[in-house]
Design a protein around this motif. Structure first.
Motif, PDB file in Angstrom:
ATOM      1  N   ARG A   1       5.012 -28.920 -41.904  1.00 57.83           N
ATOM      2  CA  ARG A   1       5.247 -27.495 -42.235  1.00 57.83           C
ATOM      3  C   ARG A   1       4.849 -26.568 -41.085  1.00 57.83           C
ATOM      4  O   ARG A   1       4.969 -25.357 -41.191  1.00 57.83           O
ATOM      5  CB  ARG A   1       4.423 -27.100 -43.474  1.00 57.83           C
ATOM      6  CG  ARG A   1       4.968 -27.587 -44.798  1.00 57.83           C
ATOM      7  CD  ARG A   1       4.440 -26.735 -45.953  1.00 57.83           C
ATOM      8  NE  ARG A   1       2.986 -26.690 -46.025  1.00 57.83           N
ATOM      9  CZ  ARG A   1       2.234 -27.563 -46.700  1.00 57.83           C
ATOM     10  NH1 ARG A   1       2.809 -28.557 -47.358  1.00 57.83           N
ATOM     11  NH2 ARG A   1       0.932 -27.439 -46.716  1.00 57.83           N
ATOM     12  N   GLY A   2       4.294 -27.139 -40.020  1.00 59.12           N
ATOM     13  CA  GLY A   2       3.883 -26.331 -38.868  1.00 59.12           C
ATOM     14  C   GLY A   2       2.559 -25.612 -39.098  1.00 59.12           C
ATOM     15  O   GLY A   2       2.257 -24.625 -38.424  1.00 59.12           O
ATOM     16  N   GLU A   3       1.766 -26.135 -40.070  1.00 55.81           N
ATOM     17  CA  GLU A   3       0.529 -25.424 -40.422  1.00 55.81           C
ATOM     18  C   GLU A   3      -0.732 -26.181 -40.016  1.00 55.81           C
ATOM     19  O   GLU A   3      -1.827 -25.898 -40.525  1.00 55.81           O
ATOM     20  CB  GLU A   3       0.502 -25.177 -41.944  1.00 55.81           C
ATOM     21  CG  GLU A   3       1.574 -24.210 -42.393  1.00 55.81           C
ATOM     22  CD  GLU A   3       1.768 -24.180 -43.908  1.00 55.81           C
ATOM     23  OE1 GLU A   3       1.004 -24.841 -44.640  1.00 55.81           O
ATOM     24  OE2 GLU A   3       2.723 -23.501 -44.338  1.00 55.81           O
ATOM     25  N   ALA A   4      -0.574 -27.148 -39.124  1.00 61.02           N
ATOM     26  CA  ALA A   4      -1.723 -28.011 -38.805  1.00 61.02           C
ATOM     27  C   ALA A   4      -2.904 -27.216 -38.242  1.00 61.02           C
ATOM     28  O   ALA A   4      -4.048 -27.425 -38.653  1.00 61.02           O
ATOM     29  CB  ALA A   4      -1.291 -29.110 -37.830  1.00 61.02           C
ATOM     30  N   ILE A   5      -2.628 -26.314 -37.315  1.00 60.42           N
ATOM     31  CA  ILE A   5      -3.755 -25.619 -36.666  1.00 60.42           C
ATOM     32  C   ILE A   5      -4.521 -24.733 -37.650  1.00 60.42           C
ATOM     33  O   ILE A   5      -5.743 -24.898 -37.789  1.00 60.42           O
ATOM     34  CB  ILE A   5      -3.300 -24.868 -35.394  1.00 60.42           C
ATOM     35  CG1 ILE A   5      -2.941 -25.919 -34.331  1.00 60.42           C
ATOM     36  CG2 ILE A   5      -4.391 -23.918 -34.884  1.00 60.42           C
ATOM     37  CD1 ILE A   5      -2.459 -25.381 -33.019  1.00 60.42           C
ATOM     38  N   PRO A   6      -3.862 -23.821 -38.401  1.00 63.32           N
ATOM     39  CA  PRO A   6      -4.660 -23.017 -39.347  1.00 63.32           C
ATOM     40  C   PRO A   6      -5.357 -23.874 -40.402  1.00 63.32           C
ATOM     41  O   PRO A   6      -6.495 -23.579 -40.794  1.00 63.32           O
ATOM     42  CB  PRO A   6      -3.647 -22.059 -39.983  1.00 63.32           C
ATOM     43  CG  PRO A   6      -2.298 -22.508 -39.543  1.00 63.32           C
ATOM     44  CD  PRO A   6      -2.466 -23.366 -38.322  1.00 63.32           C
ATOM     45  N   PHE A   7      -4.710 -24.958 -40.839  1.00 64.49           N
ATOM     46  CA  PHE A   7      -5.343 -25.822 -41.837  1.00 64.49           C
ATOM     47  C   PHE A   7      -6.637 -26.420 -41.287  1.00 64.49           C
ATOM     48  O   PHE A   7      -7.694 -26.370 -41.929  1.00 64.49           O
ATOM     49  CB  PHE A   7      -4.380 -26.953 -42.249  1.00 64.49           C
ATOM     50  CG  PHE A   7      -5.005 -27.920 -43.214  1.00 64.49           C
ATOM     51  CD1 PHE A   7      -4.907 -27.718 -44.588  1.00 64.49           C
ATOM     52  CD2 PHE A   7      -5.734 -29.032 -42.760  1.00 64.49           C
ATOM     53  CE1 PHE A   7      -5.517 -28.599 -45.486  1.00 64.49           C
ATOM     54  CE2 PHE A   7      -6.343 -29.906 -43.646  1.00 64.49           C
ATOM     55  CZ  PHE A   7      -6.229 -29.689 -45.011  1.00 64.49           C
ATOM     56  N   VAL A   8      -6.551 -26.980 -40.087  1.00 68.54           N
ATOM     57  CA  VAL A   8      -7.725 -27.658 -39.516  1.00 68.54           C
ATOM     58  C   VAL A   8      -8.836 -26.648 -39.196  1.00 68.54           C
ATOM     59  O   VAL A   8     -10.017 -26.907 -39.445  1.00 68.54           O
ATOM     60  CB  VAL A   8      -7.326 -28.489 -38.266  1.00 68.54           C
ATOM     61  CG1 VAL A   8      -8.537 -28.954 -37.480  1.00 68.54           C
ATOM     62  CG2 VAL A   8      -6.488 -29.692 -38.692  1.00 68.54           C
ATOM     63  N   VAL A   9      -8.443 -25.481 -38.679  1.00 68.53           N
ATOM     64  CA  VAL A   9      -9.458 -24.463 -38.359  1.00 68.53           C
ATOM     65  C   VAL A   9     -10.178 -24.015 -39.645  1.00 68.53           C
ATOM     66  O   VAL A   9     -11.407 -23.914 -39.678  1.00 68.53           O
ATOM     67  CB  VAL A   9      -8.804 -23.275 -37.607  1.00 68.53           C
ATOM     68  CG1 VAL A   9      -9.719 -22.053 -37.580  1.00 68.53           C
ATOM     69  CG2 VAL A   9      -8.454 -23.708 -36.179  1.00 68.53           C
ATOM     70  N   ASN A  10      -9.411 -23.797 -40.727  1.00 63.66           N
ATOM     71  CA  ASN A  10     -10.063 -23.400 -41.993  1.00 63.66           C
ATOM     72  C   ASN A  10     -10.961 -24.503 -42.522  1.00 63.66           C
ATOM     73  O   ASN A  10     -12.076 -24.238 -42.982  1.00 63.66           O
ATOM     74  CB  ASN A  10      -9.009 -23.083 -43.076  1.00 63.66           C
ATOM     75  CG  ASN A  10      -8.407 -21.734 -42.840  1.00 63.66           C
ATOM     76  OD1 ASN A  10      -9.022 -20.864 -42.212  1.00 63.66           O
ATOM     77  ND2 ASN A  10      -7.179 -21.544 -43.309  1.00 63.66           N
ATOM     78  N   GLN A  11     -10.475 -25.737 -42.437  1.00 59.82           N
ATOM     79  CA  GLN A  11     -11.280 -26.864 -42.919  1.00 59.82           C
ATOM     80  C   GLN A  11     -12.576 -26.957 -42.108  1.00 59.82           C
ATOM     81  O   GLN A  11     -13.656 -27.188 -42.655  1.00 59.82           O
ATOM     82  CB  GLN A  11     -10.465 -28.154 -42.789  1.00 59.82           C
ATOM     83  CG  GLN A  11     -11.046 -29.330 -43.526  1.00 59.82           C
ATOM     84  CD  GLN A  11     -10.234 -30.587 -43.276  1.00 59.82           C
ATOM     85  OE1 GLN A  11      -9.882 -30.905 -42.133  1.00 59.82           O
ATOM     86  NE2 GLN A  11      -9.920 -31.299 -44.337  1.00 59.82           N
ATOM     87  N   LEU A  12     -12.443 -26.746 -40.807  1.00 55.98           N
ATOM     88  CA  LEU A  12     -13.620 -26.788 -39.927  1.00 55.98           C
ATOM     89  C   LEU A  12     -14.626 -25.704 -40.310  1.00 55.98           C
ATOM     90  O   LEU A  12     -15.814 -25.980 -40.496  1.00 55.98           O
ATOM     91  CB  LEU A  12     -13.159 -26.598 -38.472  1.00 55.98           C
ATOM     92  CG  LEU A  12     -14.270 -26.496 -37.435  1.00 55.98           C
ATOM     93  CD1 LEU A  12     -14.922 -27.860 -37.214  1.00 55.98           C
ATOM     94  CD2 LEU A  12     -13.737 -25.966 -36.105  1.00 55.98           C
ATOM     95  N   LEU A  13     -14.146 -24.480 -40.429  1.00 52.66           N
ATOM     96  CA  LEU A  13     -15.070 -23.367 -40.691  1.00 52.66           C
ATOM     97  C   LEU A  13     -15.704 -23.516 -42.073  1.00 52.66           C
ATOM     98  O   LEU A  13     -16.902 -23.263 -42.245  1.00 52.66           O
ATOM     99  CB  LEU A  13     -14.349 -22.020 -40.536  1.00 52.66           C
ATOM    100  CG  LEU A  13     -13.873 -21.738 -39.101  1.00 52.66           C
ATOM    101  CD1 LEU A  13     -13.073 -20.448 -39.037  1.00 52.66           C
ATOM    102  CD2 LEU A  13     -15.050 -21.690 -38.112  1.00 52.66           C
ATOM    103  N   ASP A  14     -14.941 -23.983 -43.062  1.00 52.24           N
ATOM    104  CA  ASP A  14     -15.516 -24.211 -44.399  1.00 52.24           C
ATOM    105  C   ASP A  14     -16.564 -25.323 -44.355  1.00 52.24           C
ATOM    106  O   ASP A  14     -17.563 -25.274 -45.060  1.00 52.24           O
ATOM    107  CB  ASP A  14     -14.422 -24.615 -45.404  1.00 52.24           C
ATOM    108  CG  ASP A  14     -13.508 -23.446 -45.747  1.00 52.24           C
ATOM    109  OD1 ASP A  14     -13.845 -22.291 -45.404  1.00 52.24           O
ATOM    110  OD2 ASP A  14     -12.439 -23.704 -46.352  1.00 52.24           O
ATOM    111  N   SER A  15     -16.308 -26.336 -43.512  1.00 52.75           N
ATOM    112  CA  SER A  15     -17.236 -27.476 -43.420  1.00 52.75           C
ATOM    113  C   SER A  15     -18.486 -27.127 -42.616  1.00 52.75           C
ATOM    114  O   SER A  15     -19.433 -27.918 -42.563  1.00 52.75           O
ATOM    115  CB  SER A  15     -16.543 -28.682 -42.773  1.00 52.75           C
ATOM    116  OG  SER A  15     -15.380 -29.034 -43.484  1.00 52.75           O
TER     117      SER A  15
END
Ligand code: PEP
Length: 254
Positions: A137-151
């Motif tokens: 879907r072309g959303e890899a970067i925002p997904f990973v950045v959000n997962q990182l910041l939440d973690s």
């Protein structure tokens, strides 16, 4: 200057006797452990005392594949970061995608685990990564950045040497598929810039960002060429002495 790290995640493999043979053969084949790179083995919990014994004085570090979000107490089946640290371990993986998937660990829990690891004196290797649909879907970067910041919510390592991030696209783990070196670098850069926003530029520059997902001796050098990629978290290829020696040597060439 960040010291490259190659960490072998053995997952739920090897008996104590198999592990003893592996440690001995690995140290023999590797020879003197190079100072230009760091090598770590992450075996399952029952193998940690053996890792402490066999790797003592070798310069090869070891660590756990997970730790509890609790420090101590009535939590049957859990393993405390303090127990792991007391064995002389340096690292603990937190948030591996297999734990996120099969044990439904969310990023809030991963952050608690990272905090316990740090409090006990361990360096968390915090894993993040997207599923294939997210990338398509072309959303890899925002997904990973959000997962990182939440973690990382409430996680304060203080010193950048006390945090390692592993970018592991879920679709590349154990599948034989790898991210292209370009995609690994772009994601590592996005992770570093999110770390800069969260902790400041100087801190972000010191954090090691690893790539993980079907690393092999044949593809590791290209992946390591990315200036933001500081090493690898290696599953399958860490089980065989020959391939893990080859990967360890490639990391020294960084
Ligand atoms: C892992 O599980 O962390 C991993 C990267 O596995 P593999 O190298 O087997 O894809």
């Amino acid at each position: 200057m960040r010291t490259p790290l190659v960490a072998g995640n053995w997952k739920m493999h090897k008996t104590p006797s198999e592990a003893r043979v592996w440690f001995n053969e690995f140290l023999d084949e590797l020879g003197p452990v190079p100072s230009e790179a760091e090598i770590a083995i992450l075996p399952s919990f029952p193998l940690l005392p053996l890792a402490a014994e066999e790797l003592a004085g070798s310069g090869v570090a070891f660590g756990a594949q997970d730790v509890s979000a609790h420090d101590w107490g009535a939590f049957t089946g859990e393993v405390s970061a303090y127990q792991v640290a007391d064995l002389g371990a340096k690292y603990a993986i937190v948030g591996h995608s297999e734990r996120r998937k099969y044990w439904r660990e969310d990023s809030a829990l991963v952050a608690e685990k990272a905090k316990r690891a740090l409090e006990a004196g361990l360096v968390p290797i915090l894993c993040v990564g997207e599923e294939l649909e997210v990338r398509e879907r072309g959303e890899a970067i925002p997904f990973v950045v959000n997962q990182l910041l939440d973690s990382l919510a409430g996680v304060e390592p203080g010193d950048p040497a006390r945090l390692v991030i592993a970018y592991e696209p879920v679709w590349a783990i154990g599948t034989g598929k790898t991210a292209t070196p370009g995609d690994a670098e772009v994601m590592a850069e996005a992770i570093r810039s999110a770390l800069a926003t969260r902790y400041g530029e100087g801190f972000a520059e010191g954090v090691r960002v690893l790539y993980g997902g079907s690393i092999k001796p044949e593809n590791f050098a290209q992946i390591l060429a990315g200036p933001n990629v500081d090493g690898g978290l290696v599953g399958g290829a860490s089980l065989e002495v020959a391939s893990f020696v080859a990967l360890s040597r490639l990391a020294v060439g960084l």
